[in-house]
Each structure stands twice: as structure tokens, then as C-alpha cells.
Design an enzyme around this catalytic site. Structure first.
Site, mmCIF file in Angstrom:
data_model
loop_
_atom_site.group_PDB
_atom_site.id
_atom_site.type_symbol
_atom_site.label_atom_id
_atom_site.label_comp_id
_atom_site.label_asym_id
_atom_site.label_seq_id
_atom_site.Cartn_x
_atom_site.Cartn_y
_atom_site.Cartn_z
ATOM 1 N N ARG A 13 38.597 33.817 24.366
ATOM 2 C CA ARG A 13 37.938 34.680 25.690
ATOM 3 C C ARG A 13 37.138 33.968 26.605
ATOM 4 N NH1 ARG A 13 35.591 40.335 24.354
ATOM 5 N NH2 ARG A 13 37.165 40.306 23.017
ATOM 6 N N HIS A 25 49.054 39.525 27.659
ATOM 7 C CA HIS A 25 47.574 39.840 27.584
ATOM 8 C C HIS A 25 47.300 41.205 27.309
ATOM 9 C CE1 HIS A 25 43.494 38.088 27.951
ATOM 10 N NE2 HIS A 25 43.006 39.259 28.776
ATOM 11 N N TYR A 81 47.216 47.206 46.861
ATOM 12 C CA TYR A 81 47.307 46.538 48.257
ATOM 13 C C TYR A 81 47.337 45.386 48.557
ATOM 14 C CZ TYR A 81 45.445 51.478 48.728
ATOM 15 O OH TYR A 81 45.278 52.946 48.580
#
Length: 743
Positions: A40, A86, A130
Site C-alpha cells: 500500500r 484492486h 464525467y
């Protein structure tokens, strides 16, 4: 069934297991810590990526989002990454992808974003539905060779697909784009660098494997941030940071003076430090103007469009621009410190704080492994193709017989293999050959291709046997990458200037404060304010209901106001920061860390060279110089140990002390020690009660006090009360105030 209570019986699945809490927590937290460090927070030294970034790029590759292809919705990309590789939140994945597309965050963006991906003001990107994205050419270079067995693959989280353990990485992405992250017990913060310079350093390290750190630093003079700026650190500091992997580097905004004519000028900031949000920087500069922290700054305007343009107006023409910017560098984010900490994963497993040379070496070793694996993969492909070509050529040499066998034999495959000693692969290729391939020209092309592949195989075998040839091939590939993305490419020039350390002198901020008289008022409930001018100290002033006057004094805006509290601490308040006198002021406990149970004992402006008598309730005290009472923080400075009751300026030659028992003692001031901190010495001895008040006097002038009616009374002869320090003294003279206070 086992006699061991800690073993479980397969026939009893609900049986619980007992173990010490410390061991259970320790094992589980260690598992979590390792997961955080490796999967991570810390980047891999080979490709400079964390797993989430690597999975995003690989998923986009699988979607065929090439730099020259069409864009796809970010929501689609995020969904594929989350579903296939993931298994975490889509918001975290999208945020990571958006950062890869931000040119002000990444020196060489890996994602080409279309739409609102945030800005340098700190605004976040638009929702993933968007925006659209595709890979950049630099990201494609990181994944070049994935189809050629260049790196290992591992199963994804549910075992249905495979993902790369690391990317081949055609350039040192760790140094070029930097990385930051916080793991368990460790963190990383690698600054971005210029790709051209980093590859030059790699080429030098290939040529001279034992190159000195100083030589590498001469090739890579410092970080190259995407937002530009000026790095103001000495060459020695930068070299030490690169040698150890840790260091603090000062980064300043880039500015220039713009002449407006008629002697009028303004300062224009065109580049701000890395990771500084422009909107918050503007707010901070406006706050400095409002609070008059930098009085020579009159106004700040944000005239930015596509580029950064912050205009700073001076208060007067005769202001020195360097002095103004020097002051702003001290109190705003126009200058920041970048804490470099090159803590990365070596070989994807071991976290280590690496030097510049170690990071470059990790990348080059990875590139050599990639080269060997790709070469072996190519050799396998060549061998397979040569096998087929040799079969073709045998078929062409015996074309009539091959056609006869195919036309008349029931099992042509076995007959061909037996008669011409062909392999199964060769026979399958011959049987699948089209009729139009039987022309004479095709035979010539086969022989030409066979010759080229044989020559290529010989070159690959020779290279794999010669380490020098391998490093030569790696150097050639790095030069090609440098040609694509180096200084000659758009945006490849260095953006961050390497400046000189200490080029702007330290500025005394106190000298910038306009000197004006003020009257400081402290109420009983602890509200403080500063009224303009020197008002009468007994003038009527409005207070909150239930509150009233406590202390008042005359000062100036350039003064440092000292507060001495019952906990024995001195607190410092700049007089120019006090709230104005139009309202009721502000609680002084919000400005300093003054406990609620510690009353304010004294308030006075600090004066250099002055001395003060401090004493506790128990009757202990000493003289402290003014230089030892200034506090640099809100927490104040501890001076007197014990419950403090007074602080008086030192003057004269004797000290008069009166206890709660009304006994007065006068002794020489020279008997008191001068200390910076401590309990002090005994001023007066008491059987019951404690110290009430003390004052410094001149013995020849006697003792004065004010009676209740306002009349001043003097006791000229103090012989009856003269004694040695720590004595009991005698009853105070007739008419001494009932509250046992000298004034």
C-alpha cells in the site's frame, strides 16, 4: 481427540482456541503492518509504483487505452481496476488515477486525462462519470515488454486473472515522478527529478559502476518539481541528502519585480512550491496583511489563468523587494521545506532508506533482468519459427513427393514424419500451408527469413554470454528513451532552478511593525484588548456583564507584553497581535496556554536589561534577568518553581518584605541570588501563613505606601525593620495598609 487444549478437532468445527492476548494482537498487527508496507504505502524501487498505480496502468493497457487511441470513461476504468485487480474502494482508486493525470503533481504524468482533474488551487477532480482517460507515452514506456515475459506475473485477488508483480520500466520512474506514503512505523517521500539528468546518471553508473556520490550529484544537481520554483540549498546539503537518503530541502517560489512606471512597482510570483495549494497560500498572505504581520505588504491579488500569477503590492515605493520577499518566505508557504526520505522496497520485499546510487543501481539491475528475460523469450520465439521454416524448406525441396503423399496417403502426417524426419510441429505447418505459398518466390523469402533469424539468434546468444554487451544494450535503450522524453521533448527541460542558499538575509520582523502608542487593558475574567493611544489608566471602559477592570498599562505596538502567572511561568504576547479596543477583546487564555487555575500575577512590557524579583507563597524568591523570561511558544517559560504570588521590577538597594502576619522585614538586595529558573532562597521566615507582598526600595528614601484615602505616607527610618534575609521581621508601622500590600 488430542490432549493439547490448543489444538482443534476436525470433527468439532465450533471449538475455540485460547491464546495470550499479546500474542494474538502481535501476530495480527504484524500481518497488517507488512501488508501496509509492501502492498500500500511504499513504492517499488524498480518501477517506482505502488500496487494501486501499477494495477491502474495495467488495467488501462488491457482496455487498450493507448496514447493514440480513444478515451474511456474514468468510471469504466475504475470499475475494471476494482473488479479485476484492486478490491478496494472506487474513490481511492479514482483519486490515485486522478493524481497520475495531474501535471502539477506528476513531473511526467502517466495518465492523459480529459475533463476536470482538479487544479493547483486544491480543488478535487470531477466525478468519475464525467471524466475520461487514456495512457500517456511515458506510461506505455513503463509497460514495454509485458508481452515478452519481461517480469513475473501473479494471480489476482480471486485467482481468475493474472497481474504483473512489477513493470519492466524503461526509465527510472521512482526518481522521475517521485513518491510519498505513510506506512506502519515508516514513511517515504521521494522528490521528482528530471528524466534527462536521471538517465545521464544511469549511463554514467553503467560506465563506472564504482562512481562516487559526488559525481552523481554533479549530474543530478537536485530535484525537478513539476511546479518549478527555486531550490535554495547548498551543494553540500543536497549531496549529503542524496548520500544518506534523508534530508530537508528548502524550496521557494519564483518571483520577479514588475515595473509599472513612475517609480511604482509590484512583485509577481509565477511559480509556487511543490504541493502548496494556491488558494490557501493567497488566504495566508491576506491574513498576514489583515493582522499586519508584514506591515510593508499592502495588497495581494490572484491574477492566475492557465499559469500562476500572484501580484504582491508593497506599502511604499522605498520598500526593498528582497526585504519584503525575505519576510514573506519566513511566515508563508512561499518557502517550504521538502523532507526527502527515500525509503523504498528493494526487490519488492525489503524496505530500506536508499542513497541516490542505491536507487539507480536497483533500477539498472532490474533493467538487466528484464533484458535477459526478454532476450530468452525472443530466443524461444526464434527457435520455434526456425523449426517451422526448416520444415517449409524441406517441403519445397521435395515438393512433388510431399504433394503425392498428401493426395494418396490415408495418414499423411505420420508418413511425412517418417520419410523426411520432420517434427510434429513442422508437419502441422506443412499441412496447413496454403497452395499459393508454393510459388518459387516464397522459397526465396523463407531462406531470407531463416538467415535473418539465425543471425539474430547468434547475436542474442553472444549478448547473453557477455555482461558488457548486455550493459551496452541497456545503455542504448536508455538513450532511446532519453531521446523520446528528455530535454528535446516538450516539457523535458528542467523547471526547478538550483539557487544559492541564504541569498535573502534574515529579516527582523519586529522592525517592520509600525510603532504606535496603545493602552492594554486586562479584565478580571481574563479578557484582553489594546486601545489606540495612551488613554488614562483609570478611564471608564465597558466590560462584559459580571466583569470589571483588573490591570491596565501603557505600551507600544512594538513591545513584547509579558504575563506572569500563578504557576510560575512567563508568557509572551506581541503587543501588535492584541485585539483592538472597539469590542470587549478576547480571552487571553486563547492566545497562550494558561491553565484555568493559574491567575495572572503581573503584566508589563518587556525591557532589555531589566531585572525582576519573583517570589512564591512560601516566601522563597530570587532575581531573574529579563533575557531569561522571554517565551518562544504558547506554553510559556517556567521560571519560578512553586505557587507564585508576585513579580516586581528590581531597583534601589534593599528589599522590603511583608507576610500575612503583618511582620515587615527589610534586607539588602545583594543577599538575593540572580537565577534563570528555580525555587530561590528564603526571603522571610513564617510560623503561620505565607508571603503577602515584597518591593524593591532605596533605603535612604524610606518606605512609601498609599493609604485608603489616597494620601501617600512615608516611613523614613527603617532601622527597626532592618535585618538579614530569612528573618522574621517586626510588626509593620502604624498606618500600613490592611491588605498588607505596599501599593
Amino acid at each position: 481427540m488430542s490432549d493439547d487444549p490448543n489444538t482443534t478437532d476436525p470433527a468439532q468445527p465450533d471449538q475455540t482456541v485460547s491464546e495470550p492476548l499479546s500474542r494474538a494482537i502481535g501476530e495480527r498487527y504484524l500481518t497488517y503492518a507488512l501488508s501496509t508496507i509492501m502492498h500500500r504505502a511504499l513504492p517499488d524501487a524498480r518501477d517506482g509504483l505502488k500496487p494501486v498505480h501499477r494495477r491502474i496502468l495495467y488495467a488501462m493497457r488491457e482496455l487498450r487505452l493507448s496514447p493514440t487511441g480513444a478515451f474511456r470513461k474514468s468510471a469504466k476504468i475504475t470499475g475494471d481496476v476494482m473488479g479485476n485487480y484492486h478490491p478496494h474502494g472506487d474513490a481511492a482508486i479514482y483519486d490515485a488515477m486522478a493524481r497520475l493525470a495531474q501535471p502539477f503533481a506528476m513531473r511526467y504524468p502517466l495518465v492523459d486525462g480529459q475533463g476536470n482533474y482538479g487544479n493547483i488551487d486544491g480543488d478535487g477532480p470531477a466525478a468519475s462519470r464525467y471524466t475520461e482517460a487514456r495512457l500517456t507515452a511515458t506510461a506505455e514506456a513503463l509497460m514495454e515488454g509485458l508481452a515478452e515475459n519481461a517480469v513475473d506475473f501473479r494471480p489476482n485477488y480471486d485467482g481468475t486473472l493474472e497481474e504483473p508483480v512489477v513493470l519492466p520500466a524503461a526509465f527510472p520512474n521512482l526518481l522521475c515522478n517521485g513518491a510519498s506514503g505513510i506506512a506502519v512505523g515508516m514513511a517515504t517521500n521521494v522528490p521528482p527529478h528530471n528524466l534527462h539528468e536521471v538517465i545521464d546518471a544511469c549511463l554514467h553508473l553503467i560506465k563506472s559502476p564504482d562512481a562516487r556520490d559526488e559525481t552523481l550529484v554533479s549530474i543530478i544537481p537536485g530535484p525537478d518539481f513539476p511546479t518549478g520554483g527555486v531550490l535554495v540549498e547548498s551543494r553540500e546539503t543536497i549531496a549529503e541528502a542524496y548520500r544518506t537518503g534523508r534530508g530537508s530541502l528548502r524550496l521557494r517560489a519564483r518571483w520577479s519585480v514588475e515595473d509599472l512606471g513612475r517609480g511604482i512597482w509590484q512583485i509577481v510570483v509565477t511559480e509556487i512550491p511543490y504541493q502548496v495549494q494556491k488558494s490557501k497560500l493567497i488566504e495566508r498572505l491576506a491574513e498576514l496583511i489583515q493582522l499586519k504581520k508584514v506591515p510593508i505588504l499592502a495588497d495581494v491579488r490572484d491574477e492566475s489563468a492557465e499559469d500562476v500569477r500572484i501580484v504582491l503590492e508593497p506599502r511604499a515605493r522605498n520598500v526593498d523587494p528582497d526585504q519584503l520577499m525575505g519576510a514573506l518566505f519566513r511566515v508563508s508557504d512561499l518557502e517550504v521545506r521538502f523532507g526527502m526520505n527515500m525509503n523504498v522496497l528493494i526487490d519488492g520485499r525489503v524496505p530500506k532508506v536508499c542513497s541516490l546510487k542505491e536507487v539507480l543501481r536497483a533500477f539498472l539491475d532490474h533493467r538487466r533482468e528484464v533484458l535477459v528475460r526478454r532476450s530468452n523469450h525472443r530466443l524461444e520465439k526464434i527457435a520455434a519459427r526456425l523449426e517451422v521454416l526448416e520444415g517449409y524448406m524441406i517441403a519445397f525441396l521435395n515438393l512433388d513427393r510431399v504433394i503425392e503423399i498428401i493426395r494418396h496417403e490415408d495418414d499423411p502426417k505420420s508418413v511425412l514424419m517418417a520419410e523426411f524426419r520432420l517434427t510434429e510441429v513442422q508437419v502441422e505447418a506443412i499441412l496447413n500451408m496454403r497452395l499459393r505459398a508454393l510459388r518459387k518466390l516464397e522459397e526465396i523469402e523463407l531462406r531470407t527469413e531463416h538467415g535473418k533469424l539465425t543471425e539474430e539468434r547468434a547475436g542474442l546468444v553472444a549478448m547473453l554470454a557477455d555482461p558488457a554487451a548486455q550493459w551496452g544494450r541497456i545503455a542504448q535503450e536508455l538513450r532511446e528513451t532519453r531521446g523520446k522524453f528528455g530535454k528535446s521533448a516538450p516539457g523535458g527541460q528542467r523547471r526547478t532552478e538550483i539557487g544559492e542558499a541564504g541569498e535573502t538575509a534574515e529579516i527582523d520582523m519586529d522592525s517592520m511593525i509600525e510603532r504606535e502608542p496603545i493602552t492594554v487593558i486586562l479584565s478580571k475574567m481574563g479578557w484582553i484588548r489594546a486601545m489606540k493611544g495612551h488613554q488614562p489608566l483609570d478611564a471608564e471602559v465597558k466590560f462584559k456583564d459580571g466583569d470589571g477592570p483588573f490591570m491596565a498599562l501603557h505600551a507600544e505596538t512594538t513591545d513584547k507584553l509579558m504575563l506572569f502567572a500563578g504557576n510560575g511561568r512567563f508568557y509572551t504576547l506581541p503587543a501588535n497581535n492584541l485585539p483592538g479596543g472597539r469590542g470587549m477583546g478576547e480571552p487571553v487564555r486563547l492566545m497562550i496556554d494558561l491553565p484555568n487555575d493559574a491567575p495572572v500575577i503581573a503584566m508589563f512590557p518587556w525591557r532589555e536589561g531589566a531585572r525582576y524579583l519573583v517570589a512564591s507563597k512560601a516566601g522563597d524568591g530570587f532575581v531573574v534577568p529579563a533575557g531569561d523570561i522571554l517565551a518562544q511558544t504558547r506554553a510559556g517559560k517556567q521560571v519560578l518553581n512553586g505557587e507564585a504570588v508576585l513579580c516586581r521590577p528590581v531597583s534601589g538597594d534593599h528589599v522590603a518584605v511583608v507576610g500575612e502576619n503583618r511582620k515587615l522585614l527589610v534586607f539588602a538586595l545583594s543577599e538575593l541570588p540572580e537565577m534563570g529558573r528555580g525555587k530561590g532562597v528564603r526571603l522571610q521566615k513564617y510560623k503561620d501563613g505565607g508571603l503577602s507582598d515584597a518591593i524593591c526600595i532605596t533605603l535612604a528614601e524610606g518606605l512609601r505606601w498609599q493609604e485608603s484615602g489616597g494620601r501617600t505616607r512615608t516611613e523614613p527610618d527603617l532601622t527597626p525593620w532592618l535585618g538579614k534575609r530569612a528573618g522574621t521581621g517586626y510588626m509593620a508601622p502604624r498606618g500600613f495598609p490592611r491588605d498588607n500590600r505596599f501599593n
